[in-house]
Design a protein around this motif. Structure first.
Motif, short mmCIF file in Angstrom:
data_model
loop_
_atom_site.label_atom_id
_atom_site.label_comp_id
_atom_site.label_asym_id
_atom_site.label_seq_id
_atom_site.Cartn_x
_atom_site.Cartn_y
_atom_site.Cartn_z
N UNK A 199 0.70 -1.10 0.10
CA UNK A 199 0.12 -0.01 0.08
C UNK A 199 0.88 1.35 0.04
N UNK A 200 2.00 1.33 0.86
CA UNK A 200 2.87 2.45 0.76
C UNK A 200 3.54 2.72 -0.42
N UNK A 201 4.02 1.50 -1.17
CA UNK A 201 4.51 1.41 -2.45
C UNK A 201 3.44 2.01 -3.36
N UNK A 202 2.60 1.89 -3.52
CA UNK A 202 1.37 2.33 -4.33
C UNK A 202 1.34 3.63 -4.15
N UNK A 203 1.13 4.15 -3.07
CA UNK A 203 0.84 5.52 -2.79
C UNK A 203 1.95 6.40 -2.94
N UNK A 204 3.10 5.96 -3.00
CA UNK A 204 4.53 6.59 -3.14
C UNK A 204 4.32 6.80 -4.89
N UNK A 205 3.98 5.77 -5.31
CA UNK A 205 4.27 5.74 -6.89
C UNK A 205 3.14 6.79 -7.60
N UNK A 206 1.80 7.02 -6.82
CA UNK A 206 0.93 7.83 -7.21
C UNK A 206 1.21 9.18 -6.76
N UNK A 207 1.90 9.38 -5.74
CA UNK A 207 2.53 10.78 -5.33
C UNK A 207 3.50 11.16 -6.45
N UNK A 208 4.46 10.55 -6.44
CA UNK A 208 5.46 10.53 -7.63
C UNK A 208 4.88 10.89 -8.67
N UNK A 209 3.92 10.30 -9.43
CA UNK A 209 3.43 10.45 -10.77
C UNK A 209 2.79 11.79 -10.93
N UNK A 210 1.97 12.16 -9.66
CA UNK A 210 1.27 13.44 -9.50
C UNK A 210 2.44 14.64 -9.47
N UNK A 211 3.50 14.44 -9.00
CA UNK A 211 4.68 15.45 -8.80
C UNK A 211 5.15 15.60 -9.87
N UNK A 212 5.55 14.71 -10.61
CA UNK A 212 6.16 14.74 -12.18
C UNK A 212 5.13 15.46 -13.17
#
Length: 97
Positions: A15-28
């Motif tokens: 869950x933390x990995x998925x949330x991190x990927x979503x956050x990183x994609x949004x930031x990009x």
């Protein structure tokens, strides 16, 4: 009694990995969008400065300084140096002359 400690940790990390990927994609995405909007704003500012220079009847090889940058007219183009560091060249439309 069943031991489910490994499943809980694995689920939490997933869950933390998925949330991190979503956050990183949004930031990009927002970083790329902000960069594109900055370039659009700089180009529109250059167009405004060219129109002001035309209003002031700029001659060839003359430089006019404005608060936001300088405009130099060459024979077939305007060279705009903005205070933000951007250097933009706008070609002169022959129909305008």
């Amino acid at each position: 009694m069943k031991k489910s400690g490994g499943y809980v940790i694995f689920s939490a990390l997933t869950l933390l990995l998925i949330m991190g990927l979503i956050f990183g994609a949004q930031m990009y995405y927002y970083s790329v969008r902000a960069s594109a909007l900055k370039k659009t704003i700089d180009y529109k500012m250059a167009e405004i400065l060219v129109n002001l220079a035309k209003t002031n009847n700029i001659e060839n090889d003359e430089i006019i300084e404005f608060h936001d940058g300088t405009v130099k007219k060459d024979a077939d183009k305007f060279r705009i140096n903005l205070k933000s560091g951007e250097k933009i060249t706008i070609m002169i439309n022959e129909q305008e002359e």
